[in-house]
Structure formats: C-alpha cells, structure tokens
Design a protein around this motif. Structure first.
Motif, mmCIF file in Angstrom:
data_model
loop_
_atom_site.group_PDB
_atom_site.id
_atom_site.type_symbol
_atom_site.label_atom_id
_atom_site.label_comp_id
_atom_site.label_asym_id
_atom_site.label_seq_id
_atom_site.Cartn_x
_atom_site.Cartn_y
_atom_site.Cartn_z
ATOM 1 N N ALA A 216 0.834 -1.206 0.000
ATOM 2 C CA ALA A 216 0.000 0.000 0.000
ATOM 3 C C ALA A 216 0.872 1.261 0.000
ATOM 4 C CB ALA A 216 -0.930 -0.004 1.201
ATOM 5 N N TYR A 217 2.160 1.106 0.339
ATOM 6 C CA TYR A 217 3.132 2.216 0.364
ATOM 7 C C TYR A 217 4.500 1.565 0.532
ATOM 8 C CZ TYR A 217 2.413 1.172 5.278
ATOM 9 O OH TYR A 217 2.273 0.490 6.464
ATOM 10 N N PRO A 218 5.574 2.271 0.236
ATOM 11 C CA PRO A 218 6.891 1.655 0.409
ATOM 12 C C PRO A 218 7.121 1.313 1.887
ATOM 13 C CG PRO A 218 7.046 3.677 -0.877
ATOM 14 C CD PRO A 218 5.650 3.632 -0.302
ATOM 15 N N ASN A 245 8.873 -1.632 12.001
ATOM 16 C CA ASN A 245 8.310 -2.119 10.741
ATOM 17 C C ASN A 245 6.946 -1.465 10.532
ATOM 18 O OD1 ASN A 245 7.337 -3.561 8.562
ATOM 19 N ND2 ASN A 245 7.097 -5.500 9.678
ATOM 20 N N ASP A 246 6.888 -0.541 9.577
ATOM 21 C CA ASP A 246 5.623 0.097 9.201
ATOM 22 C C ASP A 246 5.342 -0.354 7.790
ATOM 23 O OD1 ASP A 246 3.556 1.722 8.364
ATOM 24 O OD2 ASP A 246 4.431 3.589 9.115
ATOM 25 N N SER A 247 4.471 -1.365 7.665
ATOM 26 C CA SER A 247 4.207 -1.885 6.325
ATOM 27 C C SER A 247 2.772 -2.372 6.237
ATOM 28 C CB SER A 247 5.177 -3.015 5.987
ATOM 29 O OG SER A 247 5.140 -4.016 6.975
ATOM 30 N N GLY A 257 -3.924 -1.742 4.033
ATOM 31 C CA GLY A 257 -3.702 -1.894 5.468
ATOM 32 C C GLY A 257 -2.497 -1.028 5.809
ATOM 33 N N ASP A 258 -2.385 -0.594 7.052
ATOM 34 C CA ASP A 258 -1.277 0.290 7.449
ATOM 35 C C ASP A 258 -0.956 0.004 8.916
ATOM 36 O OD1 ASP A 258 0.549 2.287 7.813
ATOM 37 O OD2 ASP A 258 -0.869 3.950 7.568
ATOM 38 N N ILE A 259 -0.003 -0.872 9.128
ATOM 39 C CA ILE A 259 0.273 -1.395 10.470
ATOM 40 C C ILE A 259 1.731 -1.113 10.839
ATOM 41 C CG2 ILE A 259 0.338 -3.526 11.874
ATOM 42 C CD1 ILE A 259 -2.490 -2.924 10.966
ATOM 43 N N THR A 260 1.959 -0.736 12.091
ATOM 44 C CA THR A 260 3.340 -0.592 12.573
ATOM 45 C C THR A 260 3.535 -1.367 13.874
ATOM 46 O OG1 THR A 260 3.408 1.653 11.682
ATOM 47 C CG2 THR A 260 5.184 1.036 13.178
ATOM 48 N N ARG A 261 4.659 -2.054 13.938
ATOM 49 C CA ARG A 261 5.097 -2.659 15.191
ATOM 50 C C ARG A 261 6.580 -2.337 15.375
ATOM 51 N NH1 ARG A 261 0.498 -2.898 15.810
ATOM 52 N NH2 ARG A 261 -0.824 -4.633 16.482
ATOM 53 N N VAL A 390 -4.579 4.689 14.060
ATOM 54 C CA VAL A 390 -4.106 5.315 15.299
ATOM 55 C C VAL A 390 -2.643 4.931 15.412
ATOM 56 C CG1 VAL A 390 -4.263 5.311 17.814
ATOM 57 C CG2 VAL A 390 -6.350 5.323 16.440
ATOM 58 N N GLU A 391 -1.748 5.903 15.460
ATOM 59 C CA GLU A 391 -0.321 5.604 15.372
ATOM 60 C C GLU A 391 0.550 6.591 16.138
ATOM 61 O OE1 GLU A 391 1.359 6.383 11.396
ATOM 62 O OE2 GLU A 391 -0.692 6.653 10.687
ATOM 63 N N PRO A 392 0.419 6.591 17.465
ATOM 64 C CA PRO A 392 1.312 7.462 18.229
ATOM 65 C C PRO A 392 2.753 6.953 18.158
ATOM 66 C CG PRO A 392 0.160 6.002 19.713
ATOM 67 C CD PRO A 392 -0.396 5.733 18.331
ATOM 68 N N ILE A 430 3.470 2.537 17.188
ATOM 69 C CA ILE A 430 2.514 1.424 17.230
ATOM 70 C C ILE A 430 1.307 1.880 16.437
ATOM 71 C CG2 ILE A 430 1.104 -0.068 18.713
ATOM 72 C CD1 ILE A 430 3.040 0.705 21.049
ATOM 73 N N GLU A 431 0.908 1.078 15.451
ATOM 74 C CA GLU A 431 -0.170 1.524 14.556
ATOM 75 C C GLU A 431 -1.122 0.389 14.244
ATOM 76 O OE1 GLU A 431 1.237 2.869 10.688
ATOM 77 O OE2 GLU A 431 -0.659 3.893 10.295
ATOM 78 N N ASP A 432 -2.413 0.663 14.442
ATOM 79 C CA ASP A 432 -3.470 -0.259 14.033
ATOM 80 C C ASP A 432 -4.544 0.528 13.297
ATOM 81 O OD1 ASP A 432 -2.662 -2.808 14.797
ATOM 82 O OD2 ASP A 432 -3.359 -2.561 16.860
HETATM 83 MN MN MN Z 1 2.040 3.315 8.754
#
Ligand code: MN
Ligand code: GLY
Ligand code: MN
Length: 462
Positions: A216-218, A245-247, A257-261, A390-392, A430-432
């Motif tokens: 969805a993005y690099p 990892n934001d992928s 999808g846009d998730i970060t851990r 949500v990604e603080p 952290i992003e969900d």
């Molecule tokens: Mn992201």
C-alpha cells in the motif's frame, strides 16, 4: 470487483449530490521508467476504482448529470497490442459489467467537452496529481495547468461518500490488514542480529505477493525508527537495536492496510526500551478508547499527546505540568507528527483530494503553522463508517533536540540532560486500523500481538 449495482449506486449518489453539470473523472496512465514501453507497475486512480472498478490505464468517465448520460472513454486494444499482450476482455465487456452501456474512443473526450463548453455548462473535475493528467486536463479545457480549478463541490461530494466505508469495502480492508499482519509476524520471526533490513523487507513483500497483494506504500523497515519515513534498508540489525516495521498490504481491489510494530532485535526489550514502549502503548490505548462518532480526532490526538507527556514526565525526559506542556507543544520534540489518518483505497485516503476536505471542515480548517498539528492529517469530528489509523510514536531526532536546546525552547518542560541519554534510541511507533462504529470503534483485521509480553513470548520461539 463489486457488483454492477454497487458501482451504479455510487455513481447515482454522486450525481445527486453534485446536482448539475458534467463530472469528469480521469483514470491513471502507465508511467515510463526509462523508456516508453518499460513502465512502473500500473495503479488505477482510487476515485476511478471506487466509481468504476476497472483496472486499466487511460480511461475517463463522463457523468453528464444534465443529460443523464454516463460514458466511458477509452480505447480497445489495437491488433498490434493484441499481438504483444494477447486477447483480453474488451473495454466494452468490462464497462457493461460495471453498468456503463456507452463507450467511446478516448480521442472523442475532447469533442464531448467542447460541446459542454459551447453550451456553457460546468465541468467538475478533481485535482490531477499525475503529470500526464495535468497536461490532458489543461489541453481538454484549454486552461494553463497552473490555472486549473478543481471543483470543490465534486471534491466534497466524493469525500463525503468515500469517507463512509460500505460493508463490502470493510471486507477488503480487513483482507489487506490480515495479510499485513502476516507480514509483521514474519518480520518478528526473522529479525535477529546479523540480518539486513532489506532481507526482511524483501521477505514481507514476497509474502504479500504470494497472496496477490502489493504494498500500500513503500514499507518502512528500519533500525532508525526515529526517521519518520525512512526508506533506507541496508543496515545490518545488531544486538541492542530497536526495529521498526511500518508496512501494509494492498489487496487486489486496491484497499490498504497500514500497520506498525516496533520491537527489539534481541529477544527481550531493555528496561529503557520497555519503558518508552509502554509509554507509547499507553498513548495508543488512550487514543483507541476515545474513538467514537462525534468526537474530534484532533481532540483524541491531543489526548494521546497528554498521555505520552505524562509518561515522559514519569521517565524524567519531560517535567512540569503535563497539560501546560502539551499546550506549549513541548511533546512535539518526541512526537512531531499526527496521531493518524483516514485509510481506504489509499493508505492516506483521498489525500489527492486535499487534506482540508478529507481531514478538516471549512468551519474548523487545519492548523498549517503549528509544529506537530501541521502534520495531523485528520482533525475533524468522527462519523460512523470512517476507517482510520491510530499511530502514536516517540521519535528521537538529534538535530531537532540540538536546535531546541540551543534556542532554550520549552526548557521548562524538557529535561535536556536526560534526553541526551536517548540520542541513539531511534523510535517507537505502534499503529493499528479502526472502523468507527455507532457506539465506538472496532479493530480491523485480526488482533496482532502488541504488548511487551506478547512480543517477547512470540519472539522467544524463533
Ligand atoms: Mn504506517
Ligand atoms: N505508513 C505511513 C503512515 O503510517 O502514515
Ligand atoms: Mn499510517
């Protein structure tokens, strides 16, 4: 593809909202990399996907509201193209599937628009972002590129419609998130000292491709999580590093999808990493629990900033009264950006249509000056049906620290000596992704491990 009725219903609703004139929607073209026939992967324009669903370059749709006509402009494959690319479903066949009976060659678009112009009717069009479409629009409408005037009426109508996700869209978004989560678990299994960032980035992209997804993005796959959109991937992971990892995957229908851990390269967090991680996690859960219709996302953002600030005061990085610190924007030394954004067919949904329309209202426009708030893509009141992230985060940017310190900026709220102990910390995000429901929110996709304990337990096995 969605059903014929879905596309017809969406177009009818748009026409009703815009009321009169002619709506012109342009699809994307294929962009050359180094010569004309060697092109970047094709990605259809998201608005065209929403109203038409056809993944093909060089299309344009006219929704003539006054004359109650819908026409798809595009070209059938020539024999030369069939020789090189094989027989494919014709444009006519595709267009009937999405409920459009009339197709015309692309070259006839100009003639149609000349007639509209001659009859002094209004042409509504969107802000073009591809150079080819800027030139095309400029030529079609005989207006210099710099003077093109996209239709605010059309923008607002589309934003209103696309912002409220339909159930069948949610299915696709959750599919993209499911694959995204698998990408994240794979990264958690792979990360260890000695492996390179790009090995993990390649593996997660491979996993997505195996499930017919693209990115969805690099992807941001980095040990320098303090750099917000870091696309450098040649570092070797080392013991002691934090890994961010934001992928996110994009599924075949174009939904993101846009998730970060963030987690340590070692099997366990150091006390310092754990403390900061838990502060960010607290900001995350504070924001998540506030999600519901009727509340401004800007207020949730500030609420999360307060939670972050309180945590940083407890750790000694900040000091003073937390509310006063947030009012002074002192927390932006560590959280320089916004809490989240809309998501859908685009990872930053509809960003091409303008943040002032997607994330804000005329009555409450975006604050484009204040550091921190100027990067908050979504500020307005939430509505049932919105899908957002949500990604603080907590980001250490040594240059920014040095600049603020030399200016004595916010020295009542920042403990600069303590901050200096974190200069090589990197960053945590952290992003969900969430759906706003009638009473609150729903996490989209399967739950992905997030707490320190969950991550440490998972990684202990690999
Ligand atoms: Mn992201
Ligand atoms: N992946 C980009 C963002 O989180 O906004
Ligand atoms: Mn995001």
């Amino acid at each position: 593809m969605f059903t014929t009725q879905t596309y017809q219903r969406r177009r009818e609703a748009l026409k009703k909202e815009v009321k009169n004139g002619v709506i012109l929607l342009l699809g994307n073209i294929e962009n050359p990399i180094n010569f004309e026939h060697n092109t970047y992967p094709f990605r259809q324009d998201s608005t065209l996907l929403y109203y038409l669903g056809i993944q093909e370059p060089k299309l344009a749709v006219i929704l003539d509201i006054d004359e109650d006509k819908t026409i798809l402009f595009g070209d059938e494959l020539s024999m030369d193209e069939i020789i090189w690319m094989g027989r494919q479903e014709t444009l006519k066949e595709k267009s009937i599937k999405v409920g459009i009976e009339e197709t015309r060659p692309h070259a006839q678009l100009a003639t149609y628009l000349q007639k509209v112009e001659a009859s002094k009717r209004v042409v509504h069009y969107l802000p073009p972002y591809q150079s080819a479409n800027k030139i095309l629009l400029s030529n079609l409408l005989k207006i210099p590129i710099a003077q093109l005037l996209p239709s605010v009426t059309l923008i607002k109508a589309i934003v209103q419609q696309r912002s409220i996700k339909e159930e069948e869209e949610i299915v696709h978004i959750e599919e993209a998130i499911r694959v995204s989560n698998e990408m994240h678990l794979l990264a958690m299994r792979m990360a260890k000292p000695g492996i390179k960032e790009h090995e993990i980035a390649n593996a997660i992209q491979h996993l997505a491709a195996d499930q017919e997804c693209t990115m969805a993005y690099p992807p941001i796959v980095t040990i320098n999580g303090g750099i917000l959109h870091n696309h450098y991937r040649l570092h070797t992971l080392q013991s002691g590093d934090l890994f961010l990892n934001d992928s996110g995957a994009e599924n075949v229908m174009g939904y993101a999808g846009d998730i970060t851990r963030t987690f340590p390269v070692d099997k366990t967090f150091t006390p310092k990493q754990r403390d900061i991680y838990n502060v960010v996690l607290h900001a995350f859960t504070t924001a998540r629990e506030a999600l519901k219709p009727g509340i401004r996302f800007k207020d949730i953002h500030l609420h999360a900033c307060l939670a972050l600030t309180e945590g940083l005061i407890d750790l000694g990085l900040m000091k003073g009264n937390p509310k006063e610190a947030v009012n002074a924007h002192a927390h932006t030394l560590f959280f320089q950006c916004g809490l989240g954004h809309m998501m859908g067919l685009d990872v930053h949904d509809m960003e091409d249509l303008g943040e002032q329309y997607v994330g804000y209202t005329d009555a409450e426009p975006k604050d484009t000056k204040t550091f921190g708030l100027k990067s908050l893509r979504l500020g307005k009141e939430l509505q049932e049906g919105y899908v957002l992230t949500v990604e603080p985060g907590f980001y250490i940017i040594p240059e920014l620290i040095d600049m603020w310190r030399s200016q004595g900026k916010n020295s009542t709220f920042i403990n600069y000596d303590k901050v200096n102990e974190y200069r090589d910390f990197g960053g945590v995000r952290i992003e969900d992704n969430f759906l706003i429901t009638a009473n609150g929110y729903r996490l989209l996709g399967p739950e992905l491990i997030k707490t320190v304990e969950e991550i440490e337990n998972y990684r202990a096995n690999y």
